[in-house]
Design a protein around this motif. Sequence first.
Motif, PDB file in Angstrom:
ATOM      1  N   THR A  59       1.398  -3.158  -1.778  1.00 19.18           N
ATOM      2  CA  THR A  59       0.536  -3.595  -0.663  1.00 19.18           C
ATOM      3  C   THR A  59       0.242  -5.089  -0.685  1.00 19.18           C
ATOM      4  O   THR A  59      -0.405  -5.591   0.245  1.00 19.18           O
ATOM      5  CB  THR A  59      -0.799  -2.826  -0.703  1.00 19.18           C
ATOM      6  N   LEU A  78       3.396   3.616   3.501  1.00 21.91           N
ATOM      7  CA  LEU A  78       1.984   3.975   3.384  1.00 21.91           C
ATOM      8  C   LEU A  78       1.640   5.157   4.300  1.00 21.91           C
ATOM      9  O   LEU A  78       0.823   6.015   3.946  1.00 21.91           O
ATOM     10  CB  LEU A  78       1.107   2.770   3.726  1.00 21.91           C
ATOM     11  N   LEU A  98      -8.433  -0.553   3.455  1.00 22.37           N
ATOM     12  CA  LEU A  98      -7.055  -0.820   3.851  1.00 22.37           C
ATOM     13  C   LEU A  98      -6.818  -0.654   5.346  1.00 22.37           C
ATOM     14  O   LEU A  98      -6.051  -1.423   5.946  1.00 22.37           O
ATOM     15  CB  LEU A  98      -6.109   0.103   3.067  1.00 22.37           C
TER      16      LEU A  98
END
Length: 745
Positions: free
Chosen positions: A462, A506, A526
């Motif tokens: 990420t 993701l 996130l």
Amino acid sequence: MSDTRRRVKVYTLNEDRQWDDRGTGHVSSTLCVLGSLLLESKISPNTAYQKQQDTLIVWSEADNYDLALSFQEKAGCDEIWEKICQVQGKDPALDITQDPIDESEEERFEEIPETSHLVELPPCELSRLEEIADLVTSVLSSPIRREKLALALMSEGYIKKLLGLFRVCEDLDNREGLHHLYEIVRGVLFLNKAALFEVMFSDDCIMDVVGCLEYDPALVQPKRHREFLTKTAKFKEVIPITDSELRQKIHQTYRVQYIQDIILPTPSVFEENFLSTLTSFIFFNKVEIVSMLQEDEKFLTEVFAQLTDEATEDSKRRELVNFVKEFCAFSQTLQPQNRDAFFKTLANLGILPALEIVMGMDDLQVRAAATDIFSYLVEFSPSMVREFVMQEPQQTDDDVLLINVVIKQMICDSDPELGGAVQLMGLLRTLIDPENMLASTNKTEKTEFLGFFYKYCMHVLTAPLLANTAHDKNSKDLQEGSAKVNPVCPDNFQTAQLLALILELLTFCVEHHTYHIKTYIMNKDLLRRVLVLMNSKHTFLALCALRFMRRIIGLKDEYYNRYIIKGNLFEPVINALLDNGTRYNLLNSAIIELFEFIKVEDIKSLIAHIVDNFYKALESIEYVQTFKGLKGRYEQEKDRQSQRLNRYRRDARSLDEDEELWFNDDDDDDDGEAVEKSRMEDDFSDSYGKYMEAKKGMLLLNVSGLKRFADCNSKFDMYDTFFPDEEEEDEEEEQSPRKRPRLSS
């Protein structure tokens, strides 16, 4: 049965024209292969059996069902071949007993007088090359004549004579003769006979065969295939191969593969089956090469020792990696059980630690080859790779973990189209997919590996996403007063592609990892960072961000819903919808679908949040009924809540069992009221005391002095002070306490 001469492998040809290994056993003279009875086949007088490469017998049983027996020893193959020829009354010196023909062809040949068992070949002379070419071309449409021509070519040693003429024509620069030889050699290949291939692909003939195929009459200038094979294509022995038979087999296979893939034109619909035996020839050669290399433990041990040795030069390591890559590619011809043994051998020799080293090298060719090897390993056994990487944290730091090396290579892919990154993303997806963990004998694999991945690897995956979304005004990382900017470089298409790949992975995690990804999303906030990408000029990236949110909402998880509401995370989505204006495009449809899903699934918390905070901005959108529908759902729920509240307020005035008994006693006998009054006072004190004790968590009453409410009227008034009902106030004025309906009725 321990006789190795009769030990065989059974193969069947599948729909993709590839040979499937059915197992190993021992064959008897009736073609019964024992080994849990793999095959039972009676030798038929009318079936065409072919003997290939000294150790293969191939035949067909029924339509499109081809079988092959691969013998461990030539002597065993010869013995069974003699039995077959004995049953059919054929000469064992032949490599085919007969050719299958259809009825129409049988009828056609019955009319031809049988003057000879073989096709009569013209003398092998320069002046007769055109005649020979016409003959070879003419027989291709007839199975029987193809067989007869093949027998004639073999019996007279004709192939080597033709190749001798080729050398003469080339010395004389006889283009017409060379063009005829091209047609002849091409036609002989299309005869599809393994016995002819054995001659044509031998060391002393194959380069002349390639030379003949250079002179295609359709070309102005001949091709230079021999120059490529002898000068450009270099055979590199990264570790010296001492087995001369193995070396010869490798050379032969490469050259025959080159003939099939490069030299021969793509066969037409009518010719596509002419080269099936050539495909089988290459297949069995590859199987033999892999088996011979795998059995040479000294050779492979030396390969991996040099591959992981820090002193090995980069150029040498590059050659070693390319060898292992080709080795793995050859292994794809093996059947599942053989391929299992092959990859287990590689694992025992240390293939994964070796990949960890070479995938981190700067050489692009080495990294690309290492990626291909890693791909073979992941496809073969994701569990094997997972087991290795979970042992790494005990020995090394996070930066050099194999999975982190793979992630970094994906992130740093220099290809503008991110071809390597797409391949690596697919491999990562396979490794983190719980579906291929369920069948593992280790029941804790899923929990352990996902724990490892989120602890040691997720922050690496990420990092580009968080770095490119750090400057939104809603971000925790932004200082007060900063202006909102688009964090994604407007013209950086490659960065946008990379972020889209990361978001795809993701999104997969949201769908398949429940606890781990939920914890990560909330700890890192996130979703807020992802929704910054709704501002991107690249619509595909905005859609990826929206898809990520859509998957989260699709779970209908109230933890996620509260997180979205608390963070006001619908705002960037609604802003994107409003900024899109009246354009009817994919982004518009995707956003509408998101809200339609919320409406249809009646996710009450999200509906209330959307209507309370955004309905004024959305009520003008009338080309769909989605937002009016959300408002309708909201109003319905509000009405239900109001009714429920009123019902609760009425129900709260209901009496418990003890009080009900008290009132029943009160109404039983009006005439005895005066007599019973003192007893009722005592009963009420006891029962109400019990009631209030049970309700003390909800009603904080000071129960001292309850006896002054002993009579019925006073008691009722006291109870109403705690649960007033405005709707019944008028009713109370009109009715006496004695005639008022009970709250429980």
